[in-house]
Design an enzyme around this catalytic site. Structure first.
Site, short mmCIF file in Angstrom:
data_model
loop_
_atom_site.label_atom_id
_atom_site.label_comp_id
_atom_site.label_asym_id
_atom_site.label_seq_id
_atom_site.Cartn_x
_atom_site.Cartn_y
_atom_site.Cartn_z
N ASP A 67 0.82 -1.21 0.00
CA ASP A 67 0.00 0.00 0.00
C ASP A 67 0.85 1.26 0.00
O ASP A 67 2.07 1.22 0.20
CB ASP A 67 -0.90 0.02 1.24
CG ASP A 67 -1.92 -1.10 1.23
OD1 ASP A 67 -2.28 -1.57 0.13
OD2 ASP A 67 -2.33 -1.53 2.32
N TYR A 125 7.59 -9.56 6.61
CA TYR A 125 7.30 -8.15 6.83
C TYR A 125 7.80 -7.74 8.21
O TYR A 125 7.74 -8.52 9.17
CB TYR A 125 5.80 -7.88 6.76
CG TYR A 125 5.21 -7.82 5.38
CD1 TYR A 125 5.16 -6.62 4.67
CD2 TYR A 125 4.70 -8.96 4.76
CE1 TYR A 125 4.61 -6.55 3.41
CE2 TYR A 125 4.15 -8.90 3.49
CZ TYR A 125 4.11 -7.70 2.82
OH TYR A 125 3.57 -7.63 1.56
#
Length: 258
Positions: A67, A125
Site C-alpha cells: 500500500d 514483513y
C-alpha cells in the site's frame, strides 16, 4: 525469456506498488509498478509515455501488493522480453533512470514457470514503531506510541497467531478478495532502545493484515486488555472485533523466499 528483479523502494510518495486504472487510463499518484515499467520500457524497447493501459510495453508481476507508504527491501518482480539483457550494465542504467527512492539490486534469468507471486513460499514483513512519550526531530513518519509497551505481553498475544488460521478479523473490509486462510510461521516482538520491531513471516498475507494485527496489539496494551483478547479476535472472524489499521509508515516488505 523471463527475468526476475530484486527491488527496493520507499513508498511514501507513491500510491502503492500497483498501477491503478479508471476506464483503462492511469489514475492517482505515481506507483512503483508504473515507474519500473517506464524504466524497463525505456531500456529494453525505447520507451514511450505511459498514460493508458495499452501503452505498457513491458509488463511486470510483483510478489505481492504493498500500500501507499509501505517500503520494500526485498520486493521481487518478473517480466518477459525477447531481448537478451546483460545484468551488470542493466542494473547500472535502470538505477540511473529510476527515481531516487526506487532501486533495482539484482537481475537474474528464471524459468518460464517462475511466477513472482504464485511461486513465492514465504514473505517477511517488519513493522517498526517508536515507544517514547516525547517526539524527536528525526522521528519522521514512524508511528510513535506514548504509553509504555510491555513486549512480553505483546509476544504472548502474538503467539496465538502462529500456525494456519482464518485471519478474516485482520483483513480490510475494503477488499473483494475472498481469501482468508494464511499460515504464520513467525510473529515476534523485538525492542531496541525506544524502537520496537514486530516481525511477521507467513506464506501469504491478507490486505492490511499486518497493520491491523499491530493495531490490535496496541489496543490490548493501551486498554490493558488480557493477552487472550488476541485469540478471541482471531476466532471471531469479524473485522469489527480487531483494532485499528495503523499507519503504513514503518511497514517494510523485507524478503520473499521461493
Amino acid at each position: 525469456m523471463r527475468y526476475a528483479l530484486d527491488v527496493q523502494y520507499r513508498g511514501k510518495y507513491y500510491a502503492g506498488s500497483q498501477i491503478q486504472y479508471e476506464n483503462d487510463k492511469l489514475i492517482g499518484e505515481p506507483t512503483i509498478q508504473g515507474e519500473l515499467e517506464k524504466a524497463l520500457s525505456t531500456l529494453i524497447i525505447g520507451g514511450k509515455t505511459v498514460n493508458h493501459k495499452n501503452d505498457r510495453q513491458v509488463k511486470t508481476i510483483f510478489s505481492g501488493r504493498t500500500d501507499k507508504g509501505v517500503n520494500a527491501l526485498g520486493q521481487v518482480i518478473h517480466f518477459d522480453t525477447d531481448k537478451e539483457i546483460v545484468a551488470s550494465s542493466f542494473i547500472y542504467h535502470i538505477n540511473e533512470i529510476l527515481p531516487a527512492d526506487i532501486s533495482v539490486n539484482n537481475l537474474r534469468i528464471v524459468p518460464n514457470s517462475f511466477h513472482a507471486q504464485k511461486s513465492a513460499r514465504s514473505r517477511y514483513y517488519k513493522y517498526e514503531l517508536i515507544n517514547r512519550r516525547y517526539k524527536q526531530a528525526f522521528d519522521g513518519d514512524i508511528l510513535r506510541v506514548k504509553y509504555e509497551l510491555d513486549v512480553e505481553r505483546m509476544q504472548t498475544a502474538l503467539n496465538f497467531l502462529i500456525g494456519e488460521h482464518d485471519f478474516s478479523s485482520f483483513k480490510s473490509s475494503g477488499t473483494l478478495n475472498p481469501s482468508k486462510v494464511c499460515i504464520l510461521t513467525r510473529a515476534e516482538v523485538e525492542k531496541q532502545g525506544d524502537r520496537i520491531f514486530i516481525h511477521f513471516v507467513g506464506n501469504r498475507f491478507l490486505y492490511n493484515m499486518v497493520r491491523t494485527i499491530v493495531g490490535t496489539l496496541l489496543e490490548i496494551e493501551g486498554h490493558k486488555l488480557p493477552v487472550e483478547h488476541m485469540k478471541e479476535v482471531l476466532e471471531a472472524h469479524d473485522r469489527r472485533k480487531a483494532g485499528q489499521t495503523v499507519s503504513p509508515y514503518g511497514l517494510t516488505l523485507v524478503e520473499v523466499k521461493y
